[in-house]
Scaffold this motif. Structure first.
Motif, PDB file in Angstrom:
ATOM      1  N   LEU A 139       0.819  -1.212   0.000  1.00  0.00           N
ATOM      2  CA  LEU A 139       0.000   0.000   0.000  1.00  0.00           C
ATOM      3  C   LEU A 139       0.853   1.262   0.000  1.00  0.00           C
ATOM      4  O   LEU A 139       0.593   2.199  -0.763  1.00  0.00           O
ATOM      5  N   GLN A 140       1.909   1.273   0.840  1.00  0.00           N
ATOM      6  CA  GLN A 140       2.765   2.468   0.888  1.00  0.00           C
ATOM      7  C   GLN A 140       3.395   2.750  -0.475  1.00  0.00           C
ATOM      8  O   GLN A 140       3.406   3.893  -0.935  1.00  0.00           O
ATOM      9  N   GLU A 141       3.903   1.700  -1.102  1.00  0.00           N
ATOM     10  CA  GLU A 141       4.569   1.890  -2.404  1.00  0.00           C
ATOM     11  C   GLU A 141       3.583   2.388  -3.455  1.00  0.00           C
ATOM     12  O   GLU A 141       3.919   3.253  -4.276  1.00  0.00           O
ATOM     13  N   ASP A 142       2.366   1.859  -3.430  1.00  0.00           N
ATOM     14  CA  ASP A 142       1.365   2.285  -4.405  1.00  0.00           C
ATOM     15  C   ASP A 142       0.978   3.746  -4.199  1.00  0.00           C
ATOM     16  O   ASP A 142       0.840   4.507  -5.162  1.00  0.00           O
ATOM     17  N   ILE A 143       0.801   4.138  -2.936  1.00  0.00           N
ATOM     18  CA  ILE A 143       0.473   5.545  -2.666  1.00  0.00           C
ATOM     19  C   ILE A 143       1.618   6.431  -3.135  1.00  0.00           C
ATOM     20  O   ILE A 143       1.402   7.471  -3.750  1.00  0.00           O
ATOM     21  N   TYR A 144       2.842   5.983  -2.867  1.00  0.00           N
ATOM     22  CA  TYR A 144       4.017   6.769  -3.257  1.00  0.00           C
ATOM     23  C   TYR A 144       4.065   6.978  -4.772  1.00  0.00           C
ATOM     24  O   TYR A 144       4.360   8.066  -5.248  1.00  0.00           O
ATOM     25  N   SER A 145       3.737   5.922  -5.519  1.00  0.00           N
ATOM     26  CA  SER A 145       3.867   6.048  -6.983  1.00  0.00           C
ATOM     27  C   SER A 145       2.673   6.750  -7.628  1.00  0.00           C
ATOM     28  O   SER A 145       2.771   7.247  -8.735  1.00  0.00           O
ATOM     29  N   ASN A 157       2.695   9.609   5.681  1.00  0.00           N
ATOM     30  CA  ASN A 157       2.771   9.698   7.141  1.00  0.00           C
ATOM     31  C   ASN A 157       1.567   8.999   7.779  1.00  0.00           C
ATOM     32  O   ASN A 157       1.714   8.189   8.698  1.00  0.00           O
ATOM     33  N   LEU A 158       0.361   9.266   7.247  1.00  0.00           N
ATOM     34  CA  LEU A 158      -0.855   8.663   7.807  1.00  0.00           C
ATOM     35  C   LEU A 158      -0.849   7.139   7.692  1.00  0.00           C
ATOM     36  O   LEU A 158      -1.283   6.431   8.601  1.00  0.00           O
ATOM     37  N   VAL A 159      -0.354   6.631   6.551  1.00  0.00           N
ATOM     38  CA  VAL A 159      -0.420   5.186   6.302  1.00  0.00           C
ATOM     39  C   VAL A 159       0.571   4.402   7.178  1.00  0.00           C
ATOM     40  O   VAL A 159       0.484   3.185   7.288  1.00  0.00           O
ATOM     41  N   GLN A 160       1.483   5.122   7.851  1.00  0.00           N
ATOM     42  CA  GLN A 160       2.360   4.460   8.829  1.00  0.00           C
ATOM     43  C   GLN A 160       1.559   3.993  10.047  1.00  0.00           C
ATOM     44  O   GLN A 160       1.948   3.057  10.736  1.00  0.00           O
ATOM     45  N   GLY A 161       0.445   4.707  10.330  1.00  0.00           N
ATOM     46  CA  GLY A 161      -0.355   4.360  11.516  1.00  0.00           C
ATOM     47  C   GLY A 161       0.410   4.573  12.800  1.00  0.00           C
ATOM     48  O   GLY A 161       0.404   3.726  13.695  1.00  0.00           O
ATOM     49  N   THR A 162       1.082   5.721  12.899  1.00  0.00           N
ATOM     50  CA  THR A 162       1.919   5.975  14.089  1.00  0.00           C
ATOM     51  C   THR A 162       1.383   7.111  14.960  1.00  0.00           C
ATOM     52  O   THR A 162       2.129   7.746  15.698  1.00  0.00           O
ATOM     53  N   ARG A 163       0.093   7.383  14.866  1.00  0.00           N
ATOM     54  CA  ARG A 163      -0.477   8.460  15.690  1.00  0.00           C
ATOM     55  C   ARG A 163      -0.421   8.072  17.170  1.00  0.00           C
ATOM     56  O   ARG A 163      -0.748   6.943  17.539  1.00  0.00           O
TER      57      ARG A 163
END
Length: 324
Positions: A139-145, A157-163
């Protein structure tokens, strides 16, 4: 206005639930010469997601066929999207929506914003796993591209889920508010990054304090300040985060209203929100909608949708004529 402070869905586990009987009835509805769509609606919108998954299992062992595939074959258009959407576990449904938002011609940025600005850390972790399992993709790679600029950075940042969760520090809130105020005045890349880091990583409780401090320092509402300073999808995403921190059901009421009225009924958005929130806070969203916009969600869906598609949406909405 804060519409509700507790989770309230419109779909609950059915009492006296019998997955084998339900699977048999669905089999009858789908096998006949003419598919009994009313029966499909009656069963699938009156069972919670966990029960629907049990029905799918019973269906598979009874008929040796996949219920979701049968629904896809027998149904069409938006009605199909609703009935198939109900059959996904929530993380898989989010993954499905994100995948389709990024694949094909163009990217549906609003879908990315709706999902990633509103989900909890736990929901984000499960969604990433489901995405990987379903699409053998990251998912991260797809959002990045598929995205770019500060919009991309914020989504990443949001997709890390680090809130942070539940943590508050009033002294820090005043400092963060100063940083946000500066970011709205300076607008450099560095300031945009600081803005994004605060909004994506601080706990909801902490951000409540930050927004109050921001109002004190600047005399401006956080949303107004962002709207005045930034533009494009970066602005839309930041506003969505602020609105979700303040009152998530009210955010979804606003998204439904704009999907129904500003886009001539944007079906995908309406379907996604109704299904995703049906067991969380759709009842509260409905109340917010009525209070804020004068007309009920039930009324507006009835006005814009038709046929079995309309019936299915209204069944998920679970409104009645009093709501009209």
């Amino acid at each position: 206005m804060f519409c509700g402070n507790y989770a309230q869905g419109t779909i609950f586990p059915a009492p006296n639930f019998n997955p084998i009987m339900d699977a048999q009835m669905l089999g009858g509805a789908l096998q006949g010469f003419d598919c009994d769509k009313d029966l499909l609606i009656d069963i699938l919108t009156k069972r919670c997601n966990a029960q629907r998954l049990m029905i799918a299992e019973a269906y598979q062992s009874m008929y040796g066929r996949n219920l979701v595939e049968e629904l896809k074959e027998q149904l069409s258009s938006h009605f199909k999207e609703v009935m198939v959407g109900l059959m996904y576990p929530p993380p898989s449904f989010d993954a499905h929506e994100l995948w389709h938002a990024m694949k094909g011609a163009g990217t549906d940025e609003n879908c990315l914003i709706d999902i990633l600005a509103s989900r909890t850390n736990g929901e984000i972790f499960q969604m990433r796993e489901a995405y990987c399992l379903q699409y053998s993709s990251n998912l991260q790679e797809d959002i990045y591209s598929e995205t770019s600029g500060h919009f991309r950075d914020t989504l990443m940042n949001l997709v890390q889920g680090t809130r942070e969760e539940g943590y508050t520090d009033p002294a820090m809130a005043a400092q963060d508010a100063m940083v946000l105020w500066e970011a709205c005045q300076q607008k450099t890349g560095e300031h945009k990054t600081m803005l994004q880091v605060i909004l994506c990583n601080k706990s909801y409780q902490q951000l409540w304090l930050v927004f109050q401090e921001f109002q004190n320092i600047s005399g401006q509402d956080m949303v107004d300040a962002i709207n005045n300073c930034y533009d494009g999808y970066f602005k839309e995403l930041l506003v969505a985060i602020v609105l979700c921190v303040r009152d998530k059901p009210a955010y979804f009421a606003y998204r439904l209203y704009s999907a129904i009225h500003d886009f001539g009924f944007h079906n995908k958005t309406v379907i996604r929100i109704l299904i995703a929130r049906s067991e969380i806070d759709l009842l509260t969203i409905r109340k917010c909608y009525k209070e804020r916009y004068g007309k009920s969600l039930f009324h507006d869906i009835k006005n814009f949708a038709s046929g079995h598609y309309e019936k299915a949406l209204l069944a998920i909405c679970a409104g009645d004529m009093d709501d009209y």
